[in-house]
Scaffold this active site. Sequence first.
Site, PDB file in Angstrom:
ATOM      1  N   LYS A  57      18.352   3.708   8.121  1.00 12.16           N
ATOM      2  CA  LYS A  57      19.659   3.935   7.497  1.00 12.16           C
ATOM      3  C   LYS A  57      19.499   4.952   6.387  1.00 12.16           C
ATOM      4  O   LYS A  57      18.558   4.885   5.592  1.00 12.16           O
ATOM      5  CB  LYS A  57      20.234   2.629   6.916  1.00 12.16           C
ATOM      6  CG  LYS A  57      21.563   2.832   6.196  1.00 12.16           C
ATOM      7  CD  LYS A  57      22.080   1.561   5.544  1.00 12.16           C
ATOM      8  CE  LYS A  57      23.372   1.834   4.777  1.00 12.16           C
ATOM      9  NZ  LYS A  57      23.900   0.620   4.090  1.00 12.16           N
ATOM     10  N   ARG A  78      22.396   6.713   3.987  1.00 13.15           N
ATOM     11  CA  ARG A  78      23.824   6.872   3.705  1.00 13.15           C
ATOM     12  C   ARG A  78      24.206   8.329   3.461  1.00 13.15           C
ATOM     13  O   ARG A  78      25.314   8.753   3.801  1.00 13.15           O
ATOM     14  CB  ARG A  78      24.197   6.009   2.488  1.00 13.15           C
ATOM     15  CG  ARG A  78      25.670   6.019   2.123  1.00 13.15           C
ATOM     16  CD  ARG A  78      25.957   4.902   1.140  1.00 13.15           C
ATOM     17  NE  ARG A  78      25.908   3.590   1.762  1.00 13.15           N
ATOM     18  CZ  ARG A  78      25.772   2.450   1.091  1.00 13.15           C
ATOM     19  NH1 ARG A  78      25.639   2.479  -0.219  1.00 13.15           N
ATOM     20  NH2 ARG A  78      25.752   1.293   1.730  1.00 13.15           N
ATOM     21  N   GLU A  90       3.994 -10.489  -6.402  1.00 12.71           N
ATOM     22  CA  GLU A  90       3.052 -11.155  -5.503  1.00 12.71           C
ATOM     23  C   GLU A  90       1.605 -10.958  -5.931  1.00 12.71           C
ATOM     24  O   GLU A  90       0.800 -11.882  -5.869  1.00 12.71           O
ATOM     25  CB  GLU A  90       3.247 -10.637  -4.075  1.00 12.71           C
ATOM     26  CG  GLU A  90       2.442 -11.369  -3.034  1.00 12.71           C
ATOM     27  CD  GLU A  90       2.767 -10.901  -1.626  1.00 12.71           C
ATOM     28  OE1 GLU A  90       2.686 -11.723  -0.707  1.00 12.71           O
ATOM     29  OE2 GLU A  90       3.100  -9.716  -1.447  1.00 12.71           O
ATOM     30  N   ALA A 119       0.831  -1.205   0.000  1.00 11.08           N
ATOM     31  CA  ALA A 119       0.000   0.000   0.000  1.00 11.08           C
ATOM     32  C   ALA A 119       0.865   1.255   0.000  1.00 11.08           C
ATOM     33  O   ALA A 119       0.608   2.208  -0.759  1.00 11.08           O
ATOM     34  CB  ALA A 119      -0.921  -0.002   1.218  1.00 11.08           C
ATOM     35  N   ARG A 121      -6.474  -1.499  -6.040  1.00  9.00           N
ATOM     36  CA  ARG A 121      -5.954  -0.768  -4.873  1.00  9.00           C
ATOM     37  C   ARG A 121      -5.731   0.695  -5.213  1.00  9.00           C
ATOM     38  O   ARG A 121      -6.058   1.594  -4.433  1.00  9.00           O
ATOM     39  CB  ARG A 121      -4.660  -1.405  -4.401  1.00  9.00           C
ATOM     40  CG  ARG A 121      -4.837  -2.709  -3.635  1.00  9.00           C
ATOM     41  CD  ARG A 121      -3.580  -3.039  -2.856  1.00  9.00           C
ATOM     42  NE  ARG A 121      -3.756  -4.176  -1.976  1.00  9.00           N
ATOM     43  CZ  ARG A 121      -2.981  -4.426  -0.926  1.00  9.00           C
ATOM     44  NH1 ARG A 121      -1.976  -3.609  -0.649  1.00  9.00           N
ATOM     45  NH2 ARG A 121      -3.195  -5.473  -0.162  1.00  9.00           N
ATOM     46  N   ARG A 130      15.347  -9.770   6.487  1.00  5.30           N
ATOM     47  CA  ARG A 130      15.258 -11.222   6.354  1.00  5.30           C
ATOM     48  C   ARG A 130      16.295 -11.811   5.406  1.00  5.30           C
ATOM     49  O   ARG A 130      16.496 -11.317   4.308  1.00  5.30           O
ATOM     50  CB  ARG A 130      13.855 -11.588   5.862  1.00  5.30           C
ATOM     51  CG  ARG A 130      13.578 -13.074   5.822  1.00  5.30           C
ATOM     52  CD  ARG A 130      12.121 -13.310   5.443  1.00  5.30           C
ATOM     53  NE  ARG A 130      11.844 -14.722   5.295  1.00  5.30           N
ATOM     54  CZ  ARG A 130      10.666 -15.213   4.944  1.00  5.30           C
ATOM     55  NH1 ARG A 130       9.663 -14.378   4.718  1.00  5.30           N
ATOM     56  NH2 ARG A 130      10.476 -16.491   4.806  1.00  5.30           N
ATOM     57  N   GLU A 131      16.960 -12.851   5.850  1.00  2.00           N
ATOM     58  CA  GLU A 131      17.773 -13.781   5.068  1.00  2.00           C
ATOM     59  C   GLU A 131      19.142 -13.279   4.629  1.00  2.00           C
ATOM     60  O   GLU A 131      19.956 -14.067   4.183  1.00  2.00           O
ATOM     61  CB  GLU A 131      17.002 -14.264   3.816  1.00  2.00           C
ATOM     62  CG  GLU A 131      15.829 -15.142   4.176  1.00  2.00           C
ATOM     63  CD  GLU A 131      15.022 -15.541   2.953  1.00  2.00           C
ATOM     64  OE1 GLU A 131      14.589 -16.705   2.901  1.00  2.00           O
ATOM     65  OE2 GLU A 131      14.820 -14.695   2.077  1.00  2.00           O
TER      66      GLU A 131
END
Length: 498
Positions: A441, A443, A258, A235, A267, A402-403
């Site tokens: 963050k 930079r 997705e 969104a 939407r 993640r990951e």
Amino acid sequence: MPETKSRTAKKSPQVNLEALGLELGNKPPQALDVERAVLGAMLLEPSCVDQVIEELSPECFYDPRHRTIFEAMLGLVAAHNPIDIVTVSARLVSLGKLEEVGGAVMLTDLSENVGSASHVEFYVKILKQKAIQRDLITASHEIIHDSYDESIDVDKLVDSAQSKIYRAIDNNVKKDVQEIGSIINEAMASIQEMQTATGVNGVPSGFAKLDKITMGWQKSDLIILAARPSVGKTAFALNLARNAAVDHNMPVAFFSLEMSNIQLAKRLMTTETGLSADKIKGGVKLEAYEWQQMEYKLKGLSKAPLYIDDTPSLPVTEFRTKVKALVKNKGVRLVIVDYLQLMQSPSDLKNGMREQEVAAISRNLKATAKELNVPIIALSQLSRQAVQRTGGSGKPQLSDLRESGSIEQDADMVLFIHRPDYIGLSEDPADKEKTQIIIAKHRNGETGEIEMLFKGEKVRFVELEDTLAAHAMNDVVPFAGNDSGDYPFDSIGPANEF
């Protein structure tokens, strides 16, 4: 030399330009007289040596003998020895190649056939052009050869073909060293432009506080937008895309791995019209005046330069190809990917560790942003520990990405969407819509937190100061259309609250 190694280390069979030229009835691009003139100038004029070595590589010489002589000269320069007929001859003797190039007579002939050392810059330009032409021929032949190989994945083939063409050009285009004075002048001009601008020199987000910190999404930046599932990543990303494309007419590319393009369109329609999501989805019937409302308010969105690609499991190589085409053909200024973990890694890493795959995707996204000089916003999931961790007000941290820790490393900016009520930190109904956009963050600037409200039924984020104005603007009023097809804002009718 590193450049020489990278150019000769190719997986495809070595192309014989002479044989290929005979096959096609054409002579490979070459300028042998110019090659002799350059080598002769280097033998006679020491001032020419540095200029030629800086601009040319051995591959710029088509004649193998000329290439061998130039390589001998490079060896002398590397050993800090002078270049003349005697030293070059001695160098070739030590390499066992003097007779191969035609003996001392060849070197003498080169020194006697110099047009003018002052024209070396022009000669160098000619040799670079011929080298680019030959490299393009070689690249094209390799692309044709690989295209007939059924074992090569087509996505990898396309990416390899583009890389070969770019490399053929870049190998012979060197960026000059700049003096600090000229760089400062460019920086001063940039600062002056920023001072006279409205405050945003990148692609606007549409949110005043966010733009005040970021100055807009900056060229070549990789921005990671992360949150827990169902918090509102898509969104918020759609809001960003809509604000840039509709309000500022800036071309935006949205890659959805997705959701389908129809789901995204609905939407966007919900956000644009102010109608409830249930009505747009068809769960609640629309009134006649609401159809008119929708038609009127969607005029701007339907004409906006917003391009949606809903290819599932999009390979990163195919993504790069599509973005290059969109930037070139559509002038795209902002790219959004929803979301990073659903992309396919390069084919050579598909059987590796997931962390390595995500790291490769992240590096490719950053490289694409830098190469095409456009900002890329990539959505990302957070790890489960972000939900399980207690303390810290439940706010996401950089370590929650993640990951792969490489996402944090590659990103120029990391933003989190945090909703306290969503993780049970607040039971007050008044806090239901409260949302924080956390810049964890940055930079090239400051970090911070921005308070917003998420209007879930309208799929819209609004800043607190704009809540009343946004609420008034989005009230749905029935329109009494006229013959011209336009619908006035001052039509009278019952307001539709959301």
